[in-house]
Design a protein around this motif. Structure first.
Motif, PDB file in Angstrom:
ATOM      1  N   ALA A 148      25.836  37.700  30.021  1.00 13.37           N
ATOM      2  CA  ALA A 148      26.768  38.725  30.479  1.00 13.37           C
ATOM      3  C   ALA A 148      26.590  38.908  31.978  1.00 13.37           C
ATOM      4  O   ALA A 148      25.491  38.722  32.503  1.00 13.37           O
ATOM      5  N   LEU A 149      27.666  39.235  32.665  1.00 12.39           N
ATOM      6  CA  LEU A 149      27.603  39.352  34.120  1.00 12.39           C
ATOM      7  C   LEU A 149      28.197  40.685  34.543  1.00 12.39           C
ATOM      8  O   LEU A 149      29.298  41.047  34.110  1.00 12.39           O
ATOM      9  N   ILE A 150      27.455  41.405  35.365  1.00 12.61           N
ATOM     10  CA  ILE A 150      28.037  42.579  36.029  1.00 12.61           C
ATOM     11  C   ILE A 150      28.234  42.169  37.471  1.00 12.61           C
ATOM     12  O   ILE A 150      27.269  41.852  38.164  1.00 12.61           O
ATOM     13  N   ILE A 151      29.466  42.119  37.918  1.00 16.82           N
ATOM     14  CA  ILE A 151      29.713  41.706  39.290  1.00 16.82           C
ATOM     15  C   ILE A 151      30.191  42.927  40.067  1.00 16.82           C
ATOM     16  O   ILE A 151      31.105  43.616  39.650  1.00 16.82           O
ATOM     17  N   ILE A 152      29.483  43.198  41.161  1.00 15.58           N
ATOM     18  CA  ILE A 152      29.802  44.366  41.977  1.00 15.58           C
ATOM     19  C   ILE A 152      30.491  43.863  43.224  1.00 15.58           C
ATOM     20  O   ILE A 152      29.951  43.005  43.930  1.00 15.58           O
ATOM     21  N   THR A 153      31.662  44.344  43.507  1.00 16.27           N
ATOM     22  CA  THR A 153      32.401  43.776  44.619  1.00 16.27           C
ATOM     23  C   THR A 153      33.465  44.738  45.096  1.00 16.27           C
ATOM     24  O   THR A 153      33.768  45.732  44.441  1.00 16.27           O
ATOM     25  N   HIS A 154      34.031  44.462  46.277  1.00 13.60           N
ATOM     26  CA  HIS A 154      35.229  45.196  46.666  1.00 13.60           C
ATOM     27  C   HIS A 154      36.397  44.226  46.812  1.00 13.60           C
ATOM     28  O   HIS A 154      37.458  44.591  47.272  1.00 13.60           O
ATOM     29  N   ASN A 155      36.168  42.970  46.451  1.00 15.29           N
ATOM     30  CA  ASN A 155      37.201  41.960  46.562  1.00 15.29           C
ATOM     31  C   ASN A 155      38.012  41.904  45.267  1.00 15.29           C
ATOM     32  O   ASN A 155      37.560  41.388  44.245  1.00 15.29           O
ATOM     33  N   LEU A 156      39.210  42.447  45.313  1.00 16.52           N
ATOM     34  CA  LEU A 156      40.023  42.527  44.095  1.00 16.52           C
ATOM     35  C   LEU A 156      40.405  41.142  43.583  1.00 16.52           C
ATOM     36  O   LEU A 156      40.583  40.940  42.391  1.00 16.52           O
ATOM     37  N   GLY A 157      40.539  40.190  44.508  1.00 17.76           N
ATOM     38  CA  GLY A 157      40.918  38.847  44.099  1.00 17.76           C
ATOM     39  C   GLY A 157      39.878  38.225  43.181  1.00 17.76           C
ATOM     40  O   GLY A 157      40.204  37.632  42.154  1.00 17.76           O
ATOM     41  N   ILE A 158      38.616  38.365  43.541  1.00 21.37           N
ATOM     42  CA  ILE A 158      37.531  37.813  42.725  1.00 21.37           C
ATOM     43  C   ILE A 158      37.551  38.448  41.347  1.00 21.37           C
ATOM     44  O   ILE A 158      37.377  37.780  40.328  1.00 21.37           O
TER      45      ILE A 158
END
Lengths: 355, 343
Positions: A227-237
């Protein structure tokens, strides 16, 4: 997907300032991560998105940080109740983390191989009982240290580092930014964790390298069913990789749902504003771009019992600064915390449809 | 929500509006930095940061320059504002060749050509108040004298960039990244420039703030008739603000075209890969797209590959690409490409 891996319940993390004020970085956040799922946490800088992830691993330094309340149930065990030794067993083995700046996260005086093998050896990943049949055949005749290095080479090869047998002896400065981040991924995946937390994993990388690294991360994640929790501000990703999305503003989850619900039927004014604030490559250049007025809030100044977005929200009314809107179910698995979401959503429909 | 701007309303911003003069003409610009070795600083190699680049910028328009780090995009910006002297090539700004510029015109140019940089934390002097920052240039160029007049001008500039004039007496540390970037813009605009080089000005900002700054820059361009060179690595932002886009790779322009053509008809394999690598914030659209993943990373500009610069990562490269440098040619009106595979 039904299988619950992690359940965060009413997590509250604060930082105590010298002047006695309290900064509520994470203010009553709850969410669930299923096995093999990719969860994206979106928020602006200072919204508490990284702190919420660091809290899961209990990597908040006290003082000034303090996890004030909440339960973090990982495979049914509450991580908050574990001793430090038990926590060390989990970090890197069952839950591992990829940080934003690989150049600062890697130790400059140890070789890449030393750093990858460190967690392999600590967690006994290459002890006889932990090897798969295939690995036994491959590494059976070696001693533990040799096995660890052999495994490190295999991991580097998996993340497409050329000549892994040579590169494993390199120091971090000999790697480019993209290679460093790939080495970090290799390190994080070394013990086949069940949960991987990636905090802005590609922010510092070039676009084409970012695409490579994310694609590799995603492939490995699928291969190991992590499982992956990805923290980002890039909406595209997020749109490209996430299964479910949590939108965080002012330390609170303001909207959550699956990736299609969030991007195609956003309900919260902040989500709507955010989606419309990003230029779209696929639309003609003159498509309208909207801005959210104002700046992200100073977290120490917002009280707990109000909507944090009220100051920037076009639909805000006096009641918004008096009452904290609860997360309300708007669709199956889609929740939104806003008192005026009907109004926001109606207008958003018009704008999103002509986009 | 916010101030929505429809571009077509403004004819002057139409990229096909032909009756416009050229404000800057760049021909065969080269910038090599020497690599030295030993005590005698013997020159052993050179970094070909910019290698034979030519383009024109029309008055009142925006030229976007996109490229990965190390592609030479900031070096081009520094050459355009005459901060560094190019190794060879010609830059003609408003009819003046920057190679034979005298001190008087140089001074004038320092005023009319401005640069705004990426890091709003490093570009403002922490010991200067906002008023000091903005008025420094005014004093140096003797544009305005008198304390009261200067203060009025500073307030006017702050209002123009959407800040409260009352902030003039405060210090930079009291402001957020987006507000500092507004202050940098105000500082540049105070000198009434006609040409601004924006070097990654939104890269360090949050998504919602990026949109604010992009919209502000576009509004100022319409109101003041400014010409921009907008340097960035985020293709979608650069394309949004620019009329024309130059795609840079290892110091060379791979493709140059209008921003709408860039997405609808990209020709160069590198441009295609860049577009594919930039995810589109819509899951239905993005997951249906063809994915082109490039192998490897950008090579060192000290030792660029023989032939086409992109041949080491290009999925279509053949023997010719590895031997012969592709010419930079116009394949359609205003659409330039350097690739053997495009005819």
């Amino acid at each position: 997907m039904e299988d619950t891996l992690l359940e965060v319940r009413h997590l509250k993390t604060s930082f105590l300032r010298e002047d006695g004020t309290e900064l509520r970085a994470v203010d009553d956040m709850s969410y669930t991560v299923h096995r093999g799922e990719c969860v994206a946490i979106i928020g602006e800088s200072g919204s508490g998105k990284s702190v919420s992830a660091l809290s899961i691993l209990r990597l908040i330094a006290y003082p000034p940080g303090l996890i004030k309340a909440g339960e973090i149930l990982f495979k049914g065990r509450d991580l908050m109740k574990l001793s430090n030794e038990e926590m060390e067993e989990i970090r890197g083995k069952e839950i591992s983390m990829i940080f934003q700046e690989p150049s600062t996260a890697l130790n400059p005086v140890l070789t890449i191989g030393d750093q990858i093998t460190e967690s392999i050896l600590i967690h006994g990943r290459v002890k006889d009982e932990n090897l798969t049949e295939e690995e036994k055949k491959k590494y059976g005749s070696m001693n533990e240290k040799e096995r660890a290095y052999a495994l490190a080479e295999d991991l580097l090869a998996k993340v497409d580092i050329p000549n892994p047998d040579v590169r494993v002896k390199d120091y971090p400065f000999e790697f480019s930014g993209g290679m460093q981040q790939r080495a970090m991924i290799a390190m994080a995946m070394a013990c086949n964790p069940d949960l991987l937390i990636a905090d802005e994993p590609t922010t510092a990388l070039d676009v084409t390298v970012q695409a490579q690294v994310l694609e590799q991360l995603n492939q490995l994640r699928r291969e190991y069913d992590t499982a992956l929790i990805i923290i980002t501000h890039n909406l595209g990703i997020v749109a490209r990789y996430a299964d479910t999305v949590k939108i965080v503003y002012g330390g609170k989850i303001v909207e959550e749902g699956d990736v299609y619900q969030i991007f195609e039927h956003p309900h919260h004014p902040y989500t709507i504003g955010l989606i419309q604030a990003v230029p779209r490559l696929d639309l003609p250049r003159d498509h309208g771009l909207h801005t959210i007025p104002g700046e992200p809030p100073d977290m120490s100044k917002i009280p707990s019992n109000c909507c944090a977005f009220a100051a920037r929200c076009p639909y805000a009314e006096p009641e918004c600064s008096r009452k904290r809107p609860p997360l309300v179910k708007v669709d199956e698995g889609h929740f939104c915390a806003c008192l005026h979401m009907d109004k926001a959503q109606e207008e958003a429909k018009e704008v999103l449809s002509d986009g | 929500m916010g101030d929505e701007v429809r571009l077509e309303e403004n004819e002057a911003r139409n990229p096909f509006f032909s009756n416009m003069d050229t404000i800057m003409n760049v021909e065969h610009l080269k910038m090599y930095f020497p690599v030295t070795k030993g005590l005698m600083k013997r020159e052993v190699a050179s970094v070909k940061a910019v290698d034979d680049v030519s383009f024109q910028i029309k008055r009142g328009q925006t030229l976007g320059i996109v490229g990965e780090s190390g592609s030479g995009k900031s070096t081009i910006g520094n050459c355009l504002i005459h901060r560094i002297q190019p190794t060879s090539g010609k830059i003609v700004f408003e009819g003046t060749d920057l190679n034979d510029i005298n001190n008087k015109t140089k001074r004038l140019m320092r005023r009319t050509v401005q640069m705004i940089t990426q890091d709003p934390f490093a570009s403002l002097d922490p010991r200067f108040t906002i008023e000091d920052c903005i008025s420094e240039g005014l004093k140096i160029h003797h544009l305005i004298s008198g304390k009261k007049e200067i203060h009025e001008k500073v307030c006017e500039m702050l209002e123009m960039v959407g800040l409260n004039p009352e902030v003039a007496s405060r210090y930079p540390h009291e402001f957020s990244g987006g507000q500092r970037q507004r202050i940098s813009i105000a500082r540049s605009l105070a000198l009434q420039p006609s040409f601004i080089v924006c070097d990654e000005i939104v890269s360090a900002l949050d998504v919602s703030i990026q949109a604010q700054i992009v919209m502000l820059m576009m509004k100022l361009q319409r109101e003041l008739g400014l010409t921009y060179v907008f340097i960035g690595h985020d293709l979608s932002v650069v394309r949004y603000i620019s009329h024309n886009v130059a795609v840079l790779y290892l110091g060379k322009i791979m493709e140059f075209t209008s921003s709408d053509e860039l997405y609808s008809h990209p020709l160069h394999p590198y441009t295609k890969a860049l577009i594919s690598a930039a995810p589109i914030p819509n899951p239905t659209v993005d997951r249906a797209r063809e994915r082109i993943l490039l192998k490897g990373e950008i090579p060192s500009p000290i030792n660029p590959p023989k032939g086409c610069n992109f041949c080491t990562r290009c999925p279509y490269a053949d023997e010719r690409c590895r031997q012969e440098e592709p010419p930079y040619k116009e394949v359609a009106a205003g659409h330039w490409v350097a690739c053997h595979k495009v005819s």
